[in-house]
Write a protein that holds these residues in place. Structure first.
Motif, PDB file in Angstrom:
ATOM      1  N   GLY A  15      -7.656 -39.500  18.046  1.00  0.00           N
ATOM      2  CA  GLY A  15      -7.443 -40.575  17.074  1.00  0.00           C
ATOM      3  C   GLY A  15      -6.562 -41.659  17.659  1.00  0.00           C
ATOM      4  O   GLY A  15      -6.841 -42.193  18.738  1.00  0.00           O
ATOM      5  N   THR A  16      -5.465 -41.975  16.967  1.00  0.00           N
ATOM      6  CA  THR A  16      -4.548 -43.007  17.448  1.00  0.00           C
ATOM      7  C   THR A  16      -3.291 -42.405  18.075  1.00  0.00           C
ATOM      8  O   THR A  16      -2.273 -43.088  18.215  1.00  0.00           O
ATOM      9  CB  THR A  16      -4.157 -43.951  16.294  1.00  0.00           C
ATOM     10  N   SER A  17      -3.358 -41.130  18.427  1.00  0.00           N
ATOM     11  CA  SER A  17      -2.249 -40.470  19.110  1.00  0.00           C
ATOM     12  C   SER A  17      -2.755 -39.914  20.441  1.00  0.00           C
ATOM     13  O   SER A  17      -3.957 -39.881  20.705  1.00  0.00           O
ATOM     14  CB  SER A  17      -1.687 -39.319  18.261  1.00  0.00           C
ATOM     15  N   ARG A  18      -1.816 -39.481  21.284  1.00  0.00           N
ATOM     16  CA  ARG A  18      -2.230 -38.809  22.517  1.00  0.00           C
ATOM     17  C   ARG A  18      -1.114 -37.890  23.000  1.00  0.00           C
ATOM     18  O   ARG A  18       0.047 -38.056  22.621  1.00  0.00           O
ATOM     19  CB  ARG A  18      -2.603 -39.805  23.610  1.00  0.00           C
ATOM     20  N   GLY A  19      -1.499 -36.925  23.833  1.00  0.00           N
ATOM     21  CA  GLY A  19      -0.506 -36.002  24.357  1.00  0.00           C
ATOM     22  C   GLY A  19      -1.162 -34.832  25.051  1.00  0.00           C
ATOM     23  O   GLY A  19      -2.394 -34.738  25.141  1.00  0.00           O
ATOM     24  N   PRO A  20      -0.361 -33.896  25.549  1.00  0.00           N
ATOM     25  CA  PRO A  20      -0.898 -32.728  26.243  1.00  0.00           C
ATOM     26  C   PRO A  20      -1.435 -31.680  25.271  1.00  0.00           C
ATOM     27  O   PRO A  20      -0.857 -31.451  24.204  1.00  0.00           O
ATOM     28  CB  PRO A  20       0.308 -32.191  27.014  1.00  0.00           C
ATOM     29  N   PHE A  21      -2.534 -31.043  25.660  1.00  0.00           N
ATOM     30  CA  PHE A  21      -3.146 -29.952  24.909  1.00  0.00           C
ATOM     31  C   PHE A  21      -3.038 -28.693  25.770  1.00  0.00           C
ATOM     32  O   PHE A  21      -3.502 -28.670  26.919  1.00  0.00           O
ATOM     33  CB  PHE A  21      -4.621 -30.247  24.613  1.00  0.00           C
ATOM     34  N   PHE A  22      -2.420 -27.646  25.216  1.00  0.00           N
ATOM     35  CA  PHE A  22      -2.194 -26.411  25.950  1.00  0.00           C
ATOM     36  C   PHE A  22      -2.896 -25.239  25.272  1.00  0.00           C
ATOM     37  O   PHE A  22      -3.023 -25.200  24.048  1.00  0.00           O
ATOM     38  CB  PHE A  22      -0.699 -26.064  25.996  1.00  0.00           C
ATOM     39  N   LEU A  23      -3.284 -24.250  26.057  1.00  0.00           N
ATOM     40  CA  LEU A  23      -3.608 -22.939  25.515  1.00  0.00           C
ATOM     41  C   LEU A  23      -2.294 -22.236  25.212  1.00  0.00           C
ATOM     42  O   LEU A  23      -1.352 -22.255  26.032  1.00  0.00           O
ATOM     43  CB  LEU A  23      -4.417 -22.124  26.513  1.00  0.00           C
ATOM     44  N   ALA A  24      -2.203 -21.614  24.056  1.00  0.00           N
ATOM     45  CA  ALA A  24      -0.965 -20.930  23.669  1.00  0.00           C
ATOM     46  C   ALA A  24      -0.573 -19.860  24.687  1.00  0.00           C
ATOM     47  O   ALA A  24       0.611 -19.612  24.924  1.00  0.00           O
ATOM     48  CB  ALA A  24      -1.119 -20.306  22.283  1.00  0.00           C
ATOM     49  N   SER A  25      -1.570 -19.249  25.306  1.00  0.00           N
ATOM     50  CA  SER A  25      -1.296 -18.181  26.272  1.00  0.00           C
ATOM     51  C   SER A  25      -0.606 -18.688  27.528  1.00  0.00           C
ATOM     52  O   SER A  25      -0.062 -17.891  28.303  1.00  0.00           O
ATOM     53  CB  SER A  25      -2.601 -17.477  26.652  1.00  0.00           C
ATOM     54  N   ASP A  26      -0.591 -20.001  27.737  1.00  0.00           N
ATOM     55  CA  ASP A  26       0.066 -20.580  28.913  1.00  0.00           C
ATOM     56  C   ASP A  26       1.503 -21.009  28.626  1.00  0.00           C
ATOM     57  O   ASP A  26       2.181 -21.538  29.521  1.00  0.00           O
ATOM     58  CB  ASP A  26      -0.729 -21.780  29.426  1.00  0.00           C
ATOM     59  N   LEU A  27       1.965 -20.797  27.384  1.00  0.00           N
ATOM     60  CA  LEU A  27       3.317 -21.189  26.995  1.00  0.00           C
ATOM     61  C   LEU A  27       4.095 -19.962  26.528  1.00  0.00           C
ATOM     62  O   LEU A  27       3.498 -18.936  26.183  1.00  0.00           O
ATOM     63  CB  LEU A  27       3.259 -22.223  25.857  1.00  0.00           C
TER      64      LEU A  27
END
Length: 360
Positions: A15-27
């Motif tokens: 949409g009008t935002s942006r950022g990093p997308f992670f798999l929960a298993s990597d955090l």
């Protein structure tokens, strides 16, 4: 060898935002550990976020964390949203973000969490922060996600493939009630407000009650410090009335103000706050809540919203950089009173980068 840790990531616009997308298993699995990692990823606290990948604004300091749902649950994937403060060491897991939500479907398909179908793929998503169940309809011709298309949304240059977001159980996610105070309108700090919990809990007022037209730019409103201080007083008092506790330092409930639309095609003019700054466009969840206020009787939108009437209403919300469409579906409860059965909207998303982000 390196003394930093590499974490797989996809950097996306939603949409009008942006950022990093992670798999929960990597955090880290715990919120405290996860928060430390996300602060390092984004470069907070620092007004420029110079030591991370944050964009130094609330709209570009957002993170999406995705995991596969447990067998037997209604959703296919879980979406945890994190709002990372730019200049303080705070990560807020309280709200959700409907704009970032538009990237969850493509992410889930491309990472193999959800199999692609021919033509289009429906991805059932649980917004962990609020409990809302959302269906995202993603374009997948040939069984692959496509980002190119002819759909334009205000606040984003160019066009892209449409992503339809349908909120299935949007009511009461944060408070358990459509109207957390039990009334369609309340007097809070001497101001008439409507407190609704549809996709996002929002305190809604009339712009005129603050001496505003409701057509000001985001910068104009942000620059009026007396006004910003005044709406924060109202928001915090309304939060207590909604049973949400002291909202100091929290982003929920949000605040919005309304005015009559300027365009003959518009339903309502709105300014939405995040809450300490005016949104330069319109949040998806906030737009659904504002659209709900427009169709429900007795709210502060009465006399301002241009409504056609009917069980399925297309609400066109004018915001600082254009307009957003929300489809609101209504019904009746056991007592015969109007209620909200669902809401939806149209967004776009784009994969910007895929790789690894390094944290100390």
């Amino acid at each position: 060898m390196t003394d930093q840790t590499a974490i797989p990531v996809r950097f996306m616009r939603g949409g009008t935002s942006r950022g990093p997308f992670f798999l929960a298993s990597d955090l880290p699995p715990d919120r405290e550990g996860m928060s430390r990692v996300l602060l390092a990823v984004m470069g907070s606290p620092d007004a420029r976020q110079i030591n991370g990948i944050g964009g130094a604004t609330t709209l570009t300091s957002k993170v999406a964390i995705i995991s596969l749902a447990k067998p037997g649950e209604a959703q296919q994937v879980d979406y945890l949203f994190a709002q990372v403060s730019v200049d303080t060491a705070v990560v807020d897991f309280g709200p959700t973000c409907g704009n970032m939500l538009s990237g969850i479907g493509p992410f889930a398909i491309e990472t193999g969490l959800v199999p692609a179908e021919a033509g289009e793929t429906k991805v059932r998503i649980r917004a962990v922060n609020t409990g809302a169940l959302v269906e995202a309809v993603v374009q997948t011709p040939g069984g692959r996600v496509t980002y190119a298309g002819e759909t334009a949304i205000a606040g984003v240059p160019g066009t892209a493939a449409p992503i339809v977001l349908n909120f299935a159980d949007a009511v009461g996610g944060a408070t358990g009630r459509l109207m957390p105070t039990g009334k369609p309108m309340d007097m809070i700090e001497g101001v008439a407000v409507t407190c609704l919990d549809v996709a996002m809990p929002v305190v809604i007022a009339r712009a005129a009650d603050f001496g505003k037209t409701g057509r000001e730019s985001a910068k104009e409103l942000d620059a009026d410090r007396d006004f910003m201080a005044r709406i924060e007083v109202v928001r915090r008092a309304a939060s207590l009335a909604m049973g949400m506790g002291d909202a100091a330092g929290k982003v929920m409930p949000k605040f919005a103000m309304l005015a009559a639309p300027a365009s003959p095609d518009g339903t309502i003019a709105a300014r939405y706050f995040t809450p300490l700054a005016c949104h330069e466009a319109m949040a998806v969840t906030g737009g659904i809540c504002i659209g709900s206020a427009c169709v429900l009787p007795g709210t502060v939108a009465g006399g301002l919203a241009r409504i056609k009437g009917g069980a399925r209403e297309m609400v066109v919300i004018e915001h600082p950089t254009g307009s957003m469409e929300a489809v609101i579906t209504t019904g009746t409860d056991a007592d015969g009173a109007m209620t909200i059965e669902g809401g939806g909207t149209l967004r776009t998303a784009r994969l910007l980068m895929a790789g690894e982000v390094y944290v100390p």
